[in-house]
Design a protein around this motif. Structure first.
Motif, mmCIF file in Angstrom:
data_model
loop_
_atom_site.group_PDB
_atom_site.id
_atom_site.type_symbol
_atom_site.label_atom_id
_atom_site.label_comp_id
_atom_site.label_asym_id
_atom_site.label_seq_id
_atom_site.Cartn_x
_atom_site.Cartn_y
_atom_site.Cartn_z
ATOM 1 N N THR A 87 39.936 26.723 -20.523
ATOM 2 C CA THR A 87 40.682 26.075 -19.437
ATOM 3 C C THR A 87 40.433 26.604 -17.989
ATOM 4 N N HIS A 88 40.963 25.850 -17.154
ATOM 5 C CA HIS A 88 40.616 26.362 -15.812
ATOM 6 C C HIS A 88 41.588 25.837 -14.985
ATOM 7 N N GLU A 89 42.067 26.313 -13.813
ATOM 8 C CA GLU A 89 43.076 25.750 -12.877
ATOM 9 C C GLU A 89 42.694 24.439 -12.537
ATOM 10 N N PRO A 90 41.447 24.156 -11.692
ATOM 11 C CA PRO A 90 41.228 22.695 -11.309
ATOM 12 C C PRO A 90 41.565 21.546 -12.248
ATOM 13 N N ALA A 91 41.213 21.905 -13.712
ATOM 14 C CA ALA A 91 41.598 20.647 -14.611
ATOM 15 C C ALA A 91 43.001 20.640 -14.686
ATOM 16 N N ASP A 93 45.537 21.557 -12.590
ATOM 17 C CA ASP A 93 45.838 20.786 -11.323
ATOM 18 C C ASP A 93 45.849 19.509 -11.153
ATOM 19 N N LEU A 94 44.473 18.936 -11.571
ATOM 20 C CA LEU A 94 43.948 17.607 -11.502
ATOM 21 C C LEU A 94 45.293 16.818 -12.491
ATOM 22 N N ALA A 95 45.066 17.236 -13.542
ATOM 23 C CA ALA A 95 45.966 16.418 -14.626
ATOM 24 C C ALA A 95 47.441 16.424 -14.281
ATOM 25 N N GLU A 96 47.970 17.482 -13.635
ATOM 26 C CA GLU A 96 49.332 17.347 -13.332
ATOM 27 C C GLU A 96 49.371 16.422 -12.242
ATOM 28 N N GLN A 97 48.449 16.367 -11.171
ATOM 29 C CA GLN A 97 48.531 15.558 -10.129
ATOM 30 C C GLN A 97 48.303 14.013 -10.747
ATOM 31 N N LEU A 98 47.584 13.658 -11.610
ATOM 32 C CA LEU A 98 47.246 12.257 -12.268
ATOM 33 C C LEU A 98 48.765 11.897 -12.607
ATOM 34 N N VAL A 99 49.173 12.791 -13.431
ATOM 35 C CA VAL A 99 50.492 12.501 -14.507
ATOM 36 C C VAL A 99 51.527 12.023 -13.327
ATOM 37 N N ALA A 100 51.589 12.804 -12.329
ATOM 38 C CA ALA A 100 52.754 12.322 -11.210
ATOM 39 C C ALA A 100 52.426 11.122 -10.734
ATOM 40 N N MET A 101 50.978 10.761 -10.328
ATOM 41 C CA MET A 101 50.729 9.631 -9.500
ATOM 42 C C MET A 101 50.445 8.419 -10.273
ATOM 43 N N THR A 102 50.334 8.440 -11.620
ATOM 44 C CA THR A 102 49.990 7.146 -12.048
ATOM 45 C C THR A 102 51.370 6.480 -12.702
ATOM 46 N N PRO A 103 51.687 5.282 -13.089
ATOM 47 C CA PRO A 103 52.691 4.867 -13.749
ATOM 48 C C PRO A 103 53.760 5.498 -14.763
ATOM 49 N N GLU A 104 54.747 5.511 -14.786
ATOM 50 C CA GLU A 104 55.690 6.364 -15.704
ATOM 51 C C GLU A 104 55.134 6.119 -17.209
ATOM 52 N N GLY A 105 55.020 7.319 -17.808
ATOM 53 C CA GLY A 105 54.908 7.333 -19.130
ATOM 54 C C GLY A 105 53.564 7.840 -19.517
ATOM 55 N N GLY A 327 33.922 19.008 -10.805
ATOM 56 C CA GLY A 327 34.491 17.650 -10.499
ATOM 57 C C GLY A 327 36.038 17.796 -10.374
ATOM 58 N N CYS A 328 36.502 18.373 -10.997
ATOM 59 C CA CYS A 328 38.070 18.436 -10.945
ATOM 60 C C CYS A 328 38.624 18.798 -9.801
ATOM 61 N N ALA A 329 37.896 19.865 -9.091
ATOM 62 C CA ALA A 329 38.276 20.211 -7.689
ATOM 63 C C ALA A 329 38.040 19.391 -6.725
ATOM 64 N N VAL A 330 36.834 18.539 -6.766
ATOM 65 C CA VAL A 330 36.411 17.485 -6.029
ATOM 66 C C VAL A 330 37.678 16.563 -6.430
ATOM 67 N N ALA A 331 37.891 15.895 -7.321
ATOM 68 C CA ALA A 331 39.016 14.857 -7.597
ATOM 69 C C ALA A 331 40.428 15.310 -7.078
ATOM 70 N N LYS A 332 40.628 16.568 -7.245
ATOM 71 C CA LYS A 332 42.164 16.896 -6.556
ATOM 72 C C LYS A 332 42.072 16.920 -5.146
#
Length: 449
Positions: A87-91, A93-105, A327-332
């Motif tokens: 694993t790595h930090e960009p993936a 970080d991005l996953a945490e951000q997506l979970v926080a930004m997308t609809p609940e659940g 790609g994950c770093a760019v998306a973040k």
């Protein structure tokens, strides 16, 4: 280097997407040297406003320095690593951000390489889930008429655009199709809300009859983009969520084209106040810099696959570039812009200006409708306005607008006879006005017999 020499070299070796290559004899391609903001520049020094965000991927302008710097910093540290066992930090970080930004659940993220792969992941995961849940008979999918979900076999199977799909039908599984809630076909005086509800009843009838064998329903929330920017009211999604809950069917939201601010909210599902069981995102996720997608789902679905190795319940889908670090770093960096700048608020102002700049299009005798959802606006050219009789598709009137727009410094790639705007969010009101003028002139020329 100039346009002419590059065109010649290109045609000798390349095969372009979504193209009849012989068309390039009639509609020559445009070699692009560089991009900056909303502009593309060719090798002869001509500049074009990118009114379609380069196939709907560009959010914050070409060569955006914030995103470009994030990409450069990441490749100097780690370009990519196998994502099975590592694993790595960009993936993360991005996953945490997506979970926080997308609809609940939506609490779990599975990465893919493009929009089609995200759809394939959702379809496979839904089907597999029902096997693990003791309902192996749930193997069918319901999709919407005129829907489009990508070019890989599974994604194309749940699409409904014959021109793209028909030649490959032998490769595909059968899908049940429900009538589209596309409000272009509402009765005179009927509201978007009422028409969308009326069309929903046809979906309800289908689900009531077939739900025991249905794994999931897949939809493009609010706008069916590839079929001509077909739009409908959020009430359809609200009712669809209830229906899926009632009959134990998954809901897959394909937000690949409509997510990340295109419809006026960060995600289109927000306008219906719903959370799907699976959400597919791509395109704007990396603001046009790199291919990447993500499929988000619920913790309960994740847990169905979570067991001892010997139980053979693992979800074994993979791509070589799953979790692509760059790609994950760019998306973040892209998502950080939404958090550091008032993007959605600014888009509302730009969308209103777009509506004002094109308001007179509705009076044109050959424009049946001007429709808009957030930063997506479309004008549909027809032969007869009253009956909404379309032009013969062989006349290719939309391409007349395209040719004129290029000659005037704008990229307005049509969808058949539908002229649309889906520009980067860094466009200015003055540039919107210029686009509207160019489009109006092109429509005048295209509808002149």
């Amino acid at each position: 280097m100039d346009n002419a020499s590059l065109k010649k070299r290109d045609l000798a070796v390349l095969w372009h997407p979504c193209s009849q290559m012989k068309d390039y004899e009639r509609y020559p391609m445009t070699p692009i040297k560089r991009g900056e903001g909303v502009y593309l520049e060719d090798f002869d020094g001509n500049r074009y406003i990118d009114a379609v965000s380069s196939w709907w991927v560009n959010l914050f302008g070409h060569s955006n320095p914030i995103i470009a710097n994030a990409m450069k910093e990441q490749v100097d540290k780690l370009e990519h690593v196998i994502f099975a066992g590592f694993t790595h930090e960009p993936a993360i970080d991005l996953a945490e951000q997506l979970v926080a930004m997308t609809p609940e659940g939506l609490d779990r993220v599975f990465y893919g390489e493009n929009g089609s792969s995200a759809v394939e992941i959702a379809l496979k995961m839904s089907l597999h889930y029902w096997q693990l849940a003791g309902k192996p008979e749930k193997t069918q999918f319901i999709a919407l008429e005129s829907g489009y979900h990508g070019e890989t076999t599974g994604a194309l199977a749940v699409s409904d655009l014959g021109l793209y799909k028909a030649p490959y039908k032998p490769l595909m599984f059968d899908v049940m199709t429900a009538p589209s809630p596309d409000c272009f076909y509402r009765e005179e005086g009927e509201s978007w809300h009422d028409y969308s509800l009326r069309q929903f009843e046809k979906m309800r009838e289908l689900v009531e009859r077939e739900h025991k064998k249905v794994a999931a329903i897949i939809v493009e929330p609010l706008v069916q983009c590839a079929s001509g920017m077909r739009m409908y009211h959020p009430v359809y999604l609200s009712e669809l969520r209830k229906l899926c809950d009632e009959f134990d069917v998954h809901l897959i939201a394909d937000e690949i084209a409509v997510g990340f601010g295109r419809t006026g909210t960060l995600f289109a599902c927000e306008q219906a106040d719903i959370s799907p069981d699976f959400m597919c995102v791509s395109k704007g996720l990396t603001a046009g810099f790199l291919p990447l997608s993500a499929m988000l789902t619920r913790e309960s679905i994740f847990q169905a696959f979570y067991d001892d190795y010997e139980k053979l319940t693992a979800f074994l889908h993979s791509h070589s570039y799953t979790g692509y670090a760059t790609g994950c770093a760019v998306a973040k960096a892209t998502l950080d812009i939404f958090q550091s700048q008032p993007v959605i608020e600014n888009n509302k102002v730009l969308a209103q200006h777009m509506a004002q700049a094109t308001a007179h299009f509705a009076d044109h005798p050959n424009i049946a409708e001007v429709r808009q959802t957030g930063m997506i606006l479309a004008a549909e050219m027809v032969q007869d306005k009253k009956s909404r009789t379309p032009y013969n598709w062989k006349e290719r009137r939309g391409m007349r607008v395209y040719e004129h727009a290029l000659s005037q410094g704008a990229l307005l790639r049509p969808l058949g006879n539908i002229v649309y705007f889906m520009p980067p969010y860094v466009i200015t009101p003055e540039e919107i006005d210029k686009l509207a003028d160019i489009a109006w002139q092109g429509i005048q020329l295209a509808t002149k017999d």
